[in-house]
Each structure stands twice: as C-alpha cells, then as structure tokens.
Motif scaffolding. Sequence first.
Motif, short mmCIF file in Angstrom:
data_model
loop_
_atom_site.label_atom_id
_atom_site.label_comp_id
_atom_site.label_asym_id
_atom_site.label_seq_id
_atom_site.Cartn_x
_atom_site.Cartn_y
_atom_site.Cartn_z
N PHE A 126 -28.86 -21.92 -17.08
CA PHE A 126 -29.12 -23.35 -16.74
C PHE A 126 -28.65 -23.48 -15.18
CE2 PHE A 126 -25.07 -22.77 -18.90
CZ PHE A 126 -24.24 -23.32 -17.97
N SER A 127 -28.77 -24.73 -14.41
CA SER A 127 -28.19 -24.70 -13.30
C SER A 127 -27.16 -25.94 -13.22
CB SER A 127 -29.29 -24.87 -12.28
OG SER A 127 -30.21 -23.78 -12.30
N VAL A 128 -26.28 -25.86 -12.28
CA VAL A 128 -25.25 -26.79 -12.17
C VAL A 128 -24.82 -26.83 -10.50
CG1 VAL A 128 -24.14 -26.60 -14.31
CG2 VAL A 128 -23.36 -25.14 -12.62
N PRO A 129 -24.61 -28.17 -10.34
CA PRO A 129 -24.29 -28.14 -8.72
C PRO A 129 -22.84 -27.07 -8.59
CG PRO A 129 -24.29 -30.42 -9.77
CD PRO A 129 -24.38 -29.45 -10.87
N GLN A 130 -22.49 -26.57 -7.17
CA GLN A 130 -21.61 -25.70 -7.09
C GLN A 130 -20.25 -26.09 -7.33
OE1 GLN A 130 -21.58 -24.67 -2.88
NE2 GLN A 130 -21.58 -26.80 -2.22
N ASP A 131 -19.86 -27.43 -7.62
CA ASP A 131 -18.32 -27.59 -7.94
C ASP A 131 -18.22 -27.87 -9.58
OD1 ASP A 131 -20.01 -29.79 -7.87
OD2 ASP A 131 -18.58 -31.23 -6.67
N GLU A 156 -17.93 -35.74 -12.30
CA GLU A 156 -19.43 -35.90 -12.59
C GLU A 156 -19.72 -35.73 -14.11
OE1 GLU A 156 -21.84 -33.46 -10.27
OE2 GLU A 156 -20.69 -33.77 -8.50
N GLY A 157 -19.09 -35.19 -14.84
CA GLY A 157 -19.31 -34.75 -16.24
C GLY A 157 -19.00 -33.58 -16.99
N ARG A 158 -19.88 -33.19 -17.98
CA ARG A 158 -19.40 -32.12 -18.66
C ARG A 158 -20.43 -31.45 -19.56
NH1 ARG A 158 -16.72 -36.10 -21.05
NH2 ARG A 158 -16.85 -36.39 -23.56
N LEU A 159 -20.59 -30.08 -19.90
CA LEU A 159 -21.68 -29.99 -20.83
C LEU A 159 -20.87 -28.78 -21.77
CD1 LEU A 159 -22.53 -26.50 -19.95
CD2 LEU A 159 -23.40 -27.79 -17.94
N PHE A 160 -21.80 -28.51 -22.80
CA PHE A 160 -21.26 -27.53 -23.46
C PHE A 160 -22.57 -26.91 -24.48
CE2 PHE A 160 -20.75 -31.40 -25.83
CZ PHE A 160 -21.28 -31.18 -27.19
N ASN A 247 -19.18 -39.93 -18.94
CA ASN A 247 -18.52 -41.57 -19.26
C ASN A 247 -19.68 -42.56 -18.30
OD1 ASN A 247 -17.67 -41.68 -16.71
ND2 ASN A 247 -15.67 -40.91 -17.40
N GLY A 248 -19.35 -43.78 -18.89
CA GLY A 248 -20.12 -44.51 -18.37
C GLY A 248 -20.20 -44.64 -16.70
N LEU A 249 -19.21 -44.67 -16.18
CA LEU A 249 -19.20 -44.55 -14.37
C LEU A 249 -19.85 -43.30 -14.08
CD1 LEU A 249 -18.26 -45.88 -11.92
CD2 LEU A 249 -16.18 -44.56 -12.12
N GLN A 250 -19.58 -42.15 -14.50
CA GLN A 250 -20.11 -40.92 -14.12
C GLN A 250 -21.69 -41.00 -14.64
OE1 GLN A 250 -18.00 -38.34 -16.80
NE2 GLN A 250 -16.44 -37.76 -15.02
N TRP A 251 -22.07 -41.50 -15.65
CA TRP A 251 -23.34 -41.64 -15.79
C TRP A 251 -24.23 -42.57 -14.66
CZ3 TRP A 251 -25.66 -38.84 -19.71
CH2 TRP A 251 -27.00 -39.16 -20.04
N LYS A 256 -29.07 -38.56 -12.15
CA LYS A 256 -30.06 -37.87 -11.69
C LYS A 256 -29.64 -36.32 -11.81
CE LYS A 256 -32.86 -36.94 -7.74
NZ LYS A 256 -33.29 -37.59 -6.24
N ASP A 257 -28.47 -35.99 -11.49
CA ASP A 257 -27.90 -34.49 -11.33
C ASP A 257 -27.91 -34.08 -12.98
OD1 ASP A 257 -27.97 -34.13 -8.63
OD2 ASP A 257 -25.95 -34.13 -8.39
N LEU A 258 -27.40 -35.11 -13.54
CA LEU A 258 -27.01 -34.69 -15.05
C LEU A 258 -28.46 -34.55 -15.78
CD1 LEU A 258 -24.37 -37.26 -16.06
CD2 LEU A 258 -24.09 -34.81 -15.72
N LYS A 259 -29.21 -35.12 -15.32
CA LYS A 259 -30.68 -34.95 -16.07
C LYS A 259 -31.23 -33.64 -15.44
CE LYS A 259 -34.37 -36.49 -18.41
NZ LYS A 259 -35.06 -35.39 -18.36
N LYS A 260 -31.01 -33.32 -14.19
CA LYS A 260 -31.52 -32.04 -13.69
C LYS A 260 -30.93 -30.90 -14.32
CE LYS A 260 -31.85 -29.49 -9.25
NZ LYS A 260 -31.74 -29.44 -7.71
#
Length: 268
Positions: A126-131, A156-160, A247-251, A256-260
């Motif tokens: 998968f792909s993520v922004p560099q930070d 920005e958020g998190r993934l697992f 969270n709500g603010l990050q969402w 757009k980036d989270l969906k990508k």
Amino acid sequence: MGTTLFGCCSFSWRCYRKIDRCQHASVENGISRIKACSKNGETECFSAAGLLKRRTALVFGVSLISPSVLLGFSEEGLAAVKQGLLAGRIPGLSEPDEQGWRTYRRPDEKSGGHGVGWSPIIPYAFSVPQDWEEVPVSIADLGGTEIDLRFANSKEGRLFVIVAPVLRFADNLGDNAKIELIGPPDKVISAFGPEVIGENVEGKVLSMNVTEHSGRTYYQFELEPPHVLITATAAGNRLYLFNVTANGLQWKRHYKDLKKIADSFRVV
C-alpha cells in the motif's frame, strides 16, 4: 586477526570479572578497593586494568573494520547472514516518489502467521505519505496476533492490517480462498466489521464497492462513526482487512489522502 580479537575479548572479560569482584568486596567490607584486592590475592586486576583499557580500545578500533573483512564473508554472504537474523518488524518502505508518497511492501522475510501449519503470509502493499511511520504491534493489542501491521501519523490518522485465517469463518475454502466465496459485501462487512471497530456495524455503513485488480476482488467500505475505510480481500488461506481510520478533524482535513491510502491496498 580473528583469533587475536576473540582472545583479547576473553582476557578482558576475565579481568573485568576480577575487577568487579574487587569492587564488590570493597563495598561489603567498607575498605578501599586496593586493599580488598590485595587481601583476596587479586592485585593483578589493577595491573591488568590498564591493559583492559588498551585492549578494549583495540576491540573498538577493530570493530570499525567492515564485518565482511573481519569474519571472512563476502558482501553477499554477509547479506545472507543478516537476512537470517531478521524477524518481526522489518522495514519495508520505499523512498518517496515525486509526490512525496512511499510504498510499503510486506517483506518476504518478515515473521508472522497464525497457528501451526499455516503457510507463509502472502505479501501485501500500500502507499502512504512520506511522514507516516510504522508503529510496533503488540500481542496485547485489541485483535491480538491477527494485527499484522500498524502505521500512523499524529496529524492525519492511522491504519492497521488484520490477517486472519479463513477457517475462522468458513471450513470449505481450501488454500486458495477468494473473497467472493466468503460472501457478498454486505455479509462480509456484517461478519468482519466488528473485527475492526469493536462493535456491530448495523447503521454505520455509508458505502460499499467492489473492485478488481490483477484478477483479485476487493470489497471497499466506508463506515461512520467511527470514521474508517476498510478494504477486504482473501488470498491463500487468509482474509486481509486493511483499515484506515481517523478522528473527526483528521477526517475532515485529510479525507482525500486517507481514501488514497485505502484504495492503494493490494495483495501481491
């Protein structure tokens, strides 16, 4: 050179142990270290102490030499030794592309798997922004050993990634499971959504989509609340749940980036 090095290390360790005993005696008996050493017949510790320093310096100096030279390995052989020692958390990120995104691919050498006799986990990417950075996974996590990977960015958020044996959900899928055989999207999200959000998903599913890449089918879901994007597929004898949440603010700021990120998930 190798014989001299290890002989030096062995000598230094013996001397260190003697010095350590001398120091211990001085603490227990309330007398100086020199007297304690002399009383115990270990005066040679101090004469050796200077040699210990010199030989320690030699060891540190030699350690600056390439391990492949010291141990007689070729560079290729050394790489093989390193690979043999890798386990658990292994970096799998590429360098940033022109847009500043990096691709993570699960290393073939990474340990993992659930239950005796399971085949190796088929790699995913998968792909993520560099930070975004990998976060250590603990078996104490909610989901236990079935959480294979975590990534996060505090702004920005998190993934697992959950990798679960399909036998938990069906006993007739064999070793080449397909998500379609497990069930249609609504059945899959009802069965596996609680694995992600920890509660029933009824009334929380905003959208469901089906996509195909390289002959493999992926189910994609958006849930709210909590804000989460789930990409599900099956491969080998495992189900893969790729989950991106915020969270709500990050969402609001980074949807757009989270969906990508969610759309980039592939079993390779």
